[in-house]
Scaffold this motif. Sequence first.
Motif, mmCIF file in Angstrom:
data_model
loop_
_atom_site.group_PDB
_atom_site.id
_atom_site.type_symbol
_atom_site.label_atom_id
_atom_site.label_comp_id
_atom_site.label_asym_id
_atom_site.label_seq_id
_atom_site.Cartn_x
_atom_site.Cartn_y
_atom_site.Cartn_z
ATOM 1 N N GLU A 55 0.022 -70.208 14.542
ATOM 2 C CA GLU A 55 0.767 -70.241 15.803
ATOM 3 C C GLU A 55 0.694 -68.915 16.549
ATOM 4 O O GLU A 55 1.212 -68.795 17.650
ATOM 5 C CB GLU A 55 2.245 -70.591 15.497
ATOM 6 N N ASP A 56 0.081 -67.918 15.927
ATOM 7 C CA ASP A 56 0.094 -66.591 16.551
ATOM 8 C C ASP A 56 -1.185 -65.808 16.229
ATOM 9 O O ASP A 56 -1.136 -64.698 15.709
ATOM 10 C CB ASP A 56 1.340 -65.832 16.045
ATOM 11 N N CYS A 63 -2.438 -64.960 11.790
ATOM 12 C CA CYS A 63 -1.404 -63.919 11.664
ATOM 13 C C CYS A 63 -0.917 -63.729 10.234
ATOM 14 O O CYS A 63 -0.399 -62.677 9.885
ATOM 15 C CB CYS A 63 -0.222 -64.254 12.567
ATOM 16 N N GLN A 64 -1.074 -64.733 9.380
ATOM 17 C CA GLN A 64 -0.626 -64.714 7.966
ATOM 18 C C GLN A 64 0.895 -64.754 7.845
ATOM 19 O O GLN A 64 1.404 -64.730 6.728
ATOM 20 C CB GLN A 64 -1.154 -63.477 7.197
ATOM 21 N N GLN A 65 1.606 -64.738 8.953
ATOM 22 C CA GLN A 65 3.070 -64.642 8.902
ATOM 23 C C GLN A 65 3.768 -65.927 9.344
ATOM 24 O O GLN A 65 4.882 -66.189 8.920
ATOM 25 C CB GLN A 65 3.561 -63.520 9.850
ATOM 26 N N CYS A 66 3.128 -66.677 10.224
ATOM 27 C CA CYS A 66 3.830 -67.828 10.801
ATOM 28 C C CYS A 66 4.010 -68.916 9.739
ATOM 29 O O CYS A 66 3.417 -68.872 8.668
ATOM 30 C CB CYS A 66 3.083 -68.368 12.007
ATOM 31 N N CYS A 69 0.644 -70.545 8.654
ATOM 32 C CA CYS A 69 -0.150 -69.696 7.756
ATOM 33 C C CYS A 69 0.442 -69.684 6.358
ATOM 34 O O CYS A 69 -0.271 -69.803 5.363
ATOM 35 C CB CYS A 69 -0.209 -68.267 8.296
HETATM 36 ZN ZN LIG Z 1 -0.244 -67.664 11.588
#
Ligand SMILES: [Zn+2]
Length: 329
Positions: A55-56, A63-66, A69
């Motif tokens: 999403e980012d 992003c590995q954070q959303c 991910c």
């Molecule tokens: Zn992500």
Amino acid sequence: MKTWSEVAEVQPLASRIITNSITKNRISHAYLIQGERGTGKEEIALLLAKDLFCEDKKGVEPCQQCNACKRIASGNHPDVHWIEPDGLSIKKEQIDQLQKEFSYSGLESNRKVYIIKDADALTTNAANRILKFLEEPSKETTAIMLTENGQSIISTIRSRCQIIDLQPLNAELFRQQLIESGVSEGSARILSALTNNFNEATSWNEDEWFAQARKLMVQLIEMFSTKPADAFLFIHNSWLSHFKERQQLEQGFDLLLLAFKDILYYHLGNETAMIVFTSDNEKLERASMVFSQEKLLSILHAILQAKRKLKQNVHPTLVMEQLTLQIQR
Ligand SMILES: [Zn+2]
């Protein structure tokens, strides 16, 4: 390898092909990623899947954070499915089951990714099911097939895939990766000679069984070179009670093979850069005075034969006894 720039260091061509198609928004319906163990097939598949759902995204990097991910990383994303062999093959029923799941869970998006491990294990029926999948125009489906053995994928599948060839792993680079992750230099030498799979190597590094296996291997070689008559007893009292499972026995042979290669290198004199067991160098170097070069070559041959016998289901005790006799002689 958690980012495309990390992939690019090890697999520059694969990284360029895939990130180009992401940038141009021209993702293939199917990828066939082929390469040896440890070359990064799963990491690349994960990155690609994250790219499709993140999403980012920052450029091509997920992003590995959303939420997406994270769910993909933990194997819990509803639109990303992993398929692997059930026993020896991937069966048609597994693909049917997957299709069913897809039709139920089509709520979030039309996009679906399925990642097929050991794709060479697809039965023809299962492969045909997948072909149907790939031809369904209504869905944005991406299949990522992974294999160590691309030649055994049927040509009808191959011809529909974008084929990504991974380069064999660079042993020196792999050793460096292990050292950077905290493995000692000596152990990194041994582990990288036994496997090119990072996770396998680091788990062996912490494994008590493996540490003991190394000790037993050195003891056995000392015995062969100082008191060969006792080797038989040692095999029965110590070796076979530690190397029990087939996989363990195979690893025992691999350790012996590497150690006898070391002894041969000591014999040859100027090949010390090739030595694997650097911390046991004195003992192995001493052994090199006992065995002739010819004898060492015949021992290496005998160990390889023993590995094959094990694969052919010859009883482990018998295999080990025969090998001991061959080394003693
Ligand atoms: Zn992500």
